[in-house]
Design a protein around this motif. Structure first.
Motif, PDB file in Angstrom:
ATOM      1  N   GLN A  45      -4.236   3.946   1.474  1.00  0.00           N
ATOM      2  CA  GLN A  45      -3.578   3.577   0.224  1.00  0.00           C
ATOM      3  C   GLN A  45      -2.711   4.722  -0.291  1.00  0.00           C
ATOM      4  O   GLN A  45      -1.571   4.508  -0.737  1.00  0.00           O
ATOM      5  CB  GLN A  45      -4.615   3.199  -0.832  1.00  0.00           C
ATOM      6  N   LEU A  46      -3.226   5.932  -0.207  1.00  0.00           N
ATOM      7  CA  LEU A  46      -2.489   7.092  -0.707  1.00  0.00           C
ATOM      8  C   LEU A  46      -1.236   7.335   0.136  1.00  0.00           C
ATOM      9  O   LEU A  46      -0.168   7.640  -0.386  1.00  0.00           O
ATOM     10  CB  LEU A  46      -3.404   8.316  -0.704  1.00  0.00           C
ATOM     11  N   ALA A  47      -1.363   7.188   1.453  1.00  0.00           N
ATOM     12  CA  ALA A  47      -0.201   7.370   2.338  1.00  0.00           C
ATOM     13  C   ALA A  47       0.829   6.275   2.106  1.00  0.00           C
ATOM     14  O   ALA A  47       2.037   6.535   2.104  1.00  0.00           O
ATOM     15  CB  ALA A  47      -0.654   7.365   3.801  1.00  0.00           C
ATOM     16  N   ASN A  48       0.378   5.035   1.903  1.00  0.00           N
ATOM     17  CA  ASN A  48       1.312   3.938   1.694  1.00  0.00           C
ATOM     18  C   ASN A  48       2.039   4.074   0.362  1.00  0.00           C
ATOM     19  O   ASN A  48       3.235   3.762   0.255  1.00  0.00           O
ATOM     20  CB  ASN A  48       0.566   2.603   1.756  1.00  0.00           C
ATOM     21  N   ALA A  49       1.332   4.536  -0.662  1.00  0.00           N
ATOM     22  CA  ALA A  49       1.979   4.778  -1.951  1.00  0.00           C
ATOM     23  C   ALA A  49       3.015   5.896  -1.825  1.00  0.00           C
ATOM     24  O   ALA A  49       4.106   5.816  -2.404  1.00  0.00           O
ATOM     25  CB  ALA A  49       0.935   5.135  -3.003  1.00  0.00           C
ATOM     26  N   THR A  50       2.689   6.935  -1.048  1.00  0.00           N
ATOM     27  CA  THR A  50       3.628   8.032  -0.824  1.00  0.00           C
ATOM     28  C   THR A  50       4.858   7.536  -0.072  1.00  0.00           C
ATOM     29  O   THR A  50       5.990   7.966  -0.343  1.00  0.00           O
ATOM     30  CB  THR A  50       2.940   9.159  -0.039  1.00  0.00           C
ATOM     31  N   ALA A  51       4.657   6.623   0.881  1.00  0.00           N
ATOM     32  CA  ALA A  51       5.785   6.046   1.621  1.00  0.00           C
ATOM     33  C   ALA A  51       6.706   5.273   0.685  1.00  0.00           C
ATOM     34  O   ALA A  51       7.939   5.321   0.817  1.00  0.00           O
ATOM     35  CB  ALA A  51       5.275   5.137   2.730  1.00  0.00           C
ATOM     36  N   ARG A  83      -0.925   0.158 -10.125  1.00  0.00           N
ATOM     37  CA  ARG A  83      -1.216  -1.063  -9.356  1.00  0.00           C
ATOM     38  C   ARG A  83      -0.007  -1.483  -8.523  1.00  0.00           C
ATOM     39  O   ARG A  83      -0.148  -2.055  -7.442  1.00  0.00           O
ATOM     40  CB  ARG A  83      -1.631  -2.175 -10.307  1.00  0.00           C
ATOM     41  N   GLN A  84       1.191  -1.185  -9.015  1.00  0.00           N
ATOM     42  CA  GLN A  84       2.401  -1.553  -8.273  1.00  0.00           C
ATOM     43  C   GLN A  84       2.504  -0.820  -6.936  1.00  0.00           C
ATOM     44  O   GLN A  84       3.114  -1.312  -5.989  1.00  0.00           O
ATOM     45  CB  GLN A  84       3.639  -1.225  -9.104  1.00  0.00           C
ATOM     46  N   PHE A  85       1.889   0.376  -6.850  1.00  0.00           N
ATOM     47  CA  PHE A  85       1.914   1.158  -5.621  1.00  0.00           C
ATOM     48  C   PHE A  85       0.771   0.780  -4.667  1.00  0.00           C
ATOM     49  O   PHE A  85       0.594   1.413  -3.633  1.00  0.00           O
ATOM     50  CB  PHE A  85       1.837   2.649  -5.942  1.00  0.00           C
ATOM     51  N   GLY A  86      -0.002  -0.229  -5.019  1.00  0.00           N
ATOM     52  CA  GLY A  86      -1.072  -0.695  -4.140  1.00  0.00           C
ATOM     53  C   GLY A  86      -2.347   0.114  -4.224  1.00  0.00           C
ATOM     54  O   GLY A  86      -3.256  -0.091  -3.416  1.00  0.00           O
ATOM     55  N   LEU A  87      -2.448   1.018  -5.190  1.00  0.00           N
ATOM     56  CA  LEU A  87      -3.666   1.816  -5.325  1.00  0.00           C
ATOM     57  C   LEU A  87      -4.797   0.944  -5.865  1.00  0.00           C
ATOM     58  O   LEU A  87      -4.605   0.179  -6.807  1.00  0.00           O
ATOM     59  CB  LEU A  87      -3.429   3.007  -6.246  1.00  0.00           C
ATOM     60  N   GLY A  88      -5.961   1.053  -5.246  1.00  0.00           N
ATOM     61  CA  GLY A  88      -7.091   0.228  -5.652  1.00  0.00           C
ATOM     62  C   GLY A  88      -7.037  -1.194  -5.132  1.00  0.00           C
ATOM     63  O   GLY A  88      -7.803  -2.057  -5.561  1.00  0.00           O
ATOM     64  N   THR A  89      -6.135  -1.466  -4.169  1.00  0.00           N
ATOM     65  CA  THR A  89      -5.993  -2.800  -3.572  1.00  0.00           C
ATOM     66  C   THR A  89      -5.887  -2.655  -2.060  1.00  0.00           C
ATOM     67  O   THR A  89      -5.228  -1.740  -1.566  1.00  0.00           O
ATOM     68  CB  THR A  89      -4.725  -3.504  -4.090  1.00  0.00           C
ATOM     69  N   ARG A  90      -6.534  -3.545  -1.322  1.00  0.00           N
ATOM     70  CA  ARG A  90      -6.420  -3.498   0.139  1.00  0.00           C
ATOM     71  C   ARG A  90      -4.965  -3.662   0.549  1.00  0.00           C
ATOM     72  O   ARG A  90      -4.254  -4.524   0.036  1.00  0.00           O
ATOM     73  CB  ARG A  90      -7.282  -4.575   0.786  1.00  0.00           C
ATOM     74  N   THR A  91      -4.543  -2.870   1.503  1.00  0.00           N
ATOM     75  CA  THR A  91      -3.144  -2.904   1.930  1.00  0.00           C
ATOM     76  C   THR A  91      -2.838  -4.084   2.838  1.00  0.00           C
ATOM     77  O   THR A  91      -1.691  -4.493   2.962  1.00  0.00           O
ATOM     78  CB  THR A  91      -2.780  -1.618   2.685  1.00  0.00           C
ATOM     79  N   GLY A  92      -3.855  -4.620   3.511  1.00  0.00           N
ATOM     80  CA  GLY A  92      -3.636  -5.701   4.474  1.00  0.00           C
ATOM     81  C   GLY A  92      -3.304  -5.208   5.859  1.00  0.00           C
ATOM     82  O   GLY A  92      -2.806  -5.965   6.694  1.00  0.00           O
ATOM     83  N   GLY A 131      12.143   4.987  -2.018  1.00  0.00           N
ATOM     84  CA  GLY A 131      12.806   4.510  -3.228  1.00  0.00           C
ATOM     85  C   GLY A 131      12.121   3.360  -3.920  1.00  0.00           C
ATOM     86  O   GLY A 131      12.704   2.740  -4.803  1.00  0.00           O
ATOM     87  N   GLY A 132      10.885   3.031  -3.522  1.00  0.00           N
ATOM     88  CA  GLY A 132      10.128   2.031  -4.261  1.00  0.00           C
ATOM     89  C   GLY A 132       9.799   0.758  -3.531  1.00  0.00           C
ATOM     90  O   GLY A 132       9.349  -0.215  -4.152  1.00  0.00           O
ATOM     91  N   VAL A 133       9.987   0.709  -2.198  1.00  0.00           N
ATOM     92  CA  VAL A 133       9.617  -0.491  -1.431  1.00  0.00           C
ATOM     93  C   VAL A 133       8.205  -0.297  -0.881  1.00  0.00           C
ATOM     94  O   VAL A 133       7.960   0.629  -0.104  1.00  0.00           O
ATOM     95  CB  VAL A 133      10.599  -0.758  -0.279  1.00  0.00           C
ATOM     96  N   LEU A 134       7.294  -1.172  -1.281  1.00  0.00           N
ATOM     97  CA  LEU A 134       5.922  -1.104  -0.787  1.00  0.00           C
ATOM     98  C   LEU A 134       5.776  -2.068   0.379  1.00  0.00           C
ATOM     99  O   LEU A 134       5.946  -3.284   0.228  1.00  0.00           O
ATOM    100  CB  LEU A 134       4.931  -1.470  -1.897  1.00  0.00           C
ATOM    101  N   PHE A 135       5.481  -1.526   1.568  1.00  0.00           N
ATOM    102  CA  PHE A 135       5.294  -2.340   2.767  1.00  0.00           C
ATOM    103  C   PHE A 135       3.815  -2.603   3.014  1.00  0.00           C
ATOM    104  O   PHE A 135       2.945  -1.867   2.521  1.00  0.00           O
ATOM    105  CB  PHE A 135       5.856  -1.616   3.997  1.00  0.00           C
ATOM    106  N   ARG A 136       3.549  -3.648   3.794  1.00  0.00           N
ATOM    107  CA  ARG A 136       2.206  -3.813   4.359  1.00  0.00           C
ATOM    108  C   ARG A 136       2.139  -2.962   5.613  1.00  0.00           C
ATOM    109  O   ARG A 136       2.867  -3.220   6.578  1.00  0.00           O
ATOM    110  CB  ARG A 136       1.931  -5.276   4.723  1.00  0.00           C
ATOM    111  N   PRO A 137       1.313  -1.923   5.627  1.00  0.00           N
ATOM    112  CA  PRO A 137       1.260  -1.081   6.830  1.00  0.00           C
ATOM    113  C   PRO A 137       0.706  -1.849   8.010  1.00  0.00           C
ATOM    114  O   PRO A 137      -0.177  -2.701   7.861  1.00  0.00           O
ATOM    115  CB  PRO A 137       0.317   0.065   6.405  1.00  0.00           C
ATOM    116  N   HIS A 138       1.231  -1.572   9.209  1.00  0.00           N
ATOM    117  CA  HIS A 138       0.781  -2.284  10.398  1.00  0.00           C
ATOM    118  C   HIS A 138       0.827  -1.347  11.596  1.00  0.00           C
ATOM    119  O   HIS A 138       1.635  -0.421  11.663  1.00  0.00           O
ATOM    120  CB  HIS A 138       1.640  -3.521  10.659  1.00  0.00           C
ATOM    121  N   LEU A 139      -0.049  -1.620  12.546  1.00  0.00           N
ATOM    122  CA  LEU A 139      -0.154  -0.819  13.768  1.00  0.00           C
ATOM    123  C   LEU A 139       0.524  -1.470  14.955  1.00  0.00           C
ATOM    124  O   LEU A 139       0.970  -0.785  15.869  1.00  0.00           O
ATOM    125  CB  LEU A 139      -1.623  -0.561  14.100  1.00  0.00           C
ATOM    126  N   VAL A 140       0.584  -2.794  14.988  1.00  0.00           N
ATOM    127  CA  VAL A 140       1.182  -3.500  16.120  1.00  0.00           C
ATOM    128  C   VAL A 140       2.651  -3.760  15.825  1.00  0.00           C
ATOM    129  O   VAL A 140       2.998  -4.386  14.818  1.00  0.00           O
ATOM    130  CB  VAL A 140       0.445  -4.823  16.408  1.00  0.00           C
TER     131      VAL A 140
END
Length: 625
Positions: free
Chosen positions: A461-467, A402-411, A472-481
């Motif tokens: 979600q899988l790409a963001n967890a891999t990022a 859950r800490q890696f954002g799996l199973g949760t909308r990334t926003g 080193g463990g920082v989970l970002f909110r992915p964004h296009l703009v």
């Protein structure tokens, strides 16, 4: 005998008649004077306003819609001016006869008539409805010469939206379409009715929808004097409109092109992220569609072709479809075991090629004797993770993932993102109704440990967890703009990177997992795809099961194409200082090393070396998970 009246009597009668007539005239003047006073004094303001309304028209000035460009300024959505032939239904008595007459001087096709009727039925409060768009100069000249014949018909200069790259990036850019009843309701609910006066179009999908308020701008107005026919004859005042902001994306459109081309005709998705900022570098869903089809209203034939296609080209597989991650789940499981103290980096575990639990044998591809954590990732040992999943328990797995954002909308700044499924006993209790279905069974935990079972995540979600693993463990909110750009001042307003959380992990554990992922592409399951690579890349192949074989052996050639396993691959590079992290999935592509890894190789070669392939990525006939 004739009776004669005296002169005095005649005079008195005449005087009486004159007096009556005078009184009548005075009464009439009194009524007229009273009415004049009422109209000129009592009703002056109201009637003056009505007169001005008849003489003066307030016309909206529609703002220019903002453009969308990639990180290097390449236009992805832009505007161009063209002439439109429009009919004002309130001023045309016989619309069909008018259209027939117009068709004698301007080419009006049956599809134009159908679109006109559709817009007329779906829309309200429109001053005019287009019957033909994008008129040529010759057609404009022909109509102007005979305009006197067509009251209520005008040629208007309009701005049209254009997507110059067609299908490239369509799922993320989205498209605009004509405002319909549902859109009008939403506009009214937001209190923006005045700002959409005169506007015909609104964002319908993708970034065009998410950033509608920023792209639309602010409507201005013109105060004009009109003649009895309703035509403007003089400009009295003008409040200019404010154009919408431009969007500058984090996306590299050249990388997007390479990624889409690498799929060829295969179905699937790819998401590439800058692990240092959360900016999306590429977001692919294949197959795609041409957003230009929707701008003027998509034809019935085109809509049926898109809607009825078994490949579902309108579906954004990158953010909406969910898939089991397969063995790409194993690096995260290894970290979970190390962080929980259930495993040590060099601890060797038995690997007889199966794991017994509850009288059931969970099979592996082969027996390896013993493996440690490093080898379990490199050779993708299922047995190692069967045992680890049992030791961690489902709550331990779910809590860590859950800490890696799996199973949760990334926003992410796109509409329609799916939530996915991170399995847990709590999830199962809310998912099912029957008590026997709500119970969590230990055997289900074993399947979850190798990325199967109830696991279902989006590629994003899988790409963001891999990022997060890469940085080193920082989970970002992915964004296009990346920036909003003021079209008038060129002021750039950055969209700041938003760290969601710092995942607490020991540096030595992250380093151990990353070393194993690098070895995957040197001597492990990804070695064939990355043979001769001029850079270090950390990755993990995976095979996502589409349906259960119920204990039977999987033989790809004997399974229908759309029931074959999905090919999955996650990676980040350069391994020592990552600038890109990605997840790739090819639907029904087989082992991860067969289809997904070769696509990732082409994308990474372009991103890191500038090498542009001249054909889609090959699909390896042989492969490993």
């Amino acid at each position: 005998m004739t009776e004669f009246r005296s002169p005095d009597e005649e005079i008195e009668g005449f005087r009486a008649r004159v007096l009556v007539a005078l009184l009548f005239i005075l009464a009439c003047f009194a009524v007229l004077g009273g009415r004049f006073y009422y109209l000129q004094v009592e009703r002056h303001e109201y009637l003056h306003t009505r007169a001005e309304d008849n003489r003066i028209a307030l016309l909206p000035v529609v703002p220019n819609r903002g453009q969308i460009v990639d990180r290097n300024g390449v236009p992805l959505a832009r505007n161009y001016a063209a002439y439109t032939l429009e009919i004002n239904p309130s001023r045309v008595r016989r619309v069909d006869e008018t259209i027939d007459a117009l068709s004698e001087i301007i080419d009006i096709q049956p599809r134009d008539r159908r679109r006109f009727r559709k817009i007329l039925e779906e829309s309200r409060n429109f001053d005019s409805v287009p019957i033909r768009t994008r008129l040529t100069d010759e057609e404009v000249a022909r109509f102007v010469g005979q305009r006197y014949r067509f009251p209520g018909v005008e040629v208007q200069a309009r701005l049209f939206r254009d997507y110059p790259l067609g299908e490239v990036g369509a799922h993320l850019i989205g498209y605009i379409g004509r405002i319909n009843e549902r859109d009008l309701q939403r506009i009214e609910e937001r209190g923006q009715t005045a700002n959409y006066r005169g506007s015909d179009y609104i964002g319908k999908a993708g970034l065009e929808l998410t950033y509608e308020d920023a792209l639309h701008g602010t409507t201005g107005f013109e105060q004009v004097e009109v003649n009895a026919g309703g035509r403007a004859v003089r400009l009295l005042a003008r409040q200019p409109s404010t154009p919408g902001n431009d969007l500058q994306l984090t996306l590299d459109i050249e990388l997007q092109k390479v990624a889409e081309a690498a799929f060829g005709t295969r179905r699937g998705a790819l998401v590439a992220i800058d692990p240092n900022t959360g900016g999306v570098l590429a977001l692919v869903s294949m197959p795609g569609y041409d957003p230009n089809l929707f701008v003027d209203g998509i034809s019935t034939q085109d809509w049926q072709a898109l809607n009825d296609s078994p490949d579902h080209p309108m579906l954004n597989r990158a953010i909406y479809s969910t898939y089991p991650p397969g063995s790409t789940f194993k690096p995260f499981m290894a970290l979970a075991g190390l962080e929980a103290g259930k495993r040590q980096i060099n601890q060797r575990m038995p690997d007889p090629g199966f794991f017994m639990f509850g009288g059931h044998r969970f099979m592996d591809h082969r027996a390896r004797g013993t493996v440690d954590m490093h080898e379990s990732i490199v050779v993708s040992s299922n047995t190692y993770y069967y045992q680890l999943a049992n030791d961690l328990g489902i709550d331990g797995i779910a809590g860590f993932m859950r800490q890696f954002g799996l199973g949760t909308r990334t926003g992410i700044d796109l509409p329609g993102e799916a939530e996915g499924v991170l399995p847990s006993p709590e999830w199962k209790r809310t998912r099912f109704r029957q008590p026997e279905q709500q119970r969590w069974y230990g055997g289900e935990t074993i399947s979850v440990g190798i990325g199967q079972g109830y696991n279902a995540y989006t590629l994003l979600q899988l790409a963001n967890a891999t990022a997060a693993l890469a940085n080193g463990g920082v989970l970002f909110r992915p964004h296009l703009v990346g920036h909003l750009v003021n079209a008038q001042t060129d002021e750039r307003i950055p969209v700041a990177a938003e760290p969601v959380r710092q995942i607490p992990m020991r540096a030595e554990n992250i380093a151990a997992v990353r070393r194993a992922m690098v070895e995957v592409n040197k001597s492990g399951t990804g070695a064939r795809a990355f043979a001769g690579a001029a850079y270090g890349v950390a990755g993990k192949t995976g095979t996502a099961q589409v349906f259960s074989l119920r204990g039977q052996r999987y033989e790809e050639g004997k399974v229908a194409e759309r029931l074959r396993d999905h090919s999955v691959f996650v990676a980040f590079a350069p391994a020592e200082a990552p600038t890109i992290a990605m997840a790739v999935l090819v639907e029904n592509g087989g082992f991860g090393s067969q289809a997904a890894a070769p696509i990732a190789r082409q994308v990474l070669d372009f991103h890191l070396l500038g090498t542009r392939p001249n054909q889609p990525a090959p699909q390896d006939e042989e492969g490993e998970e």
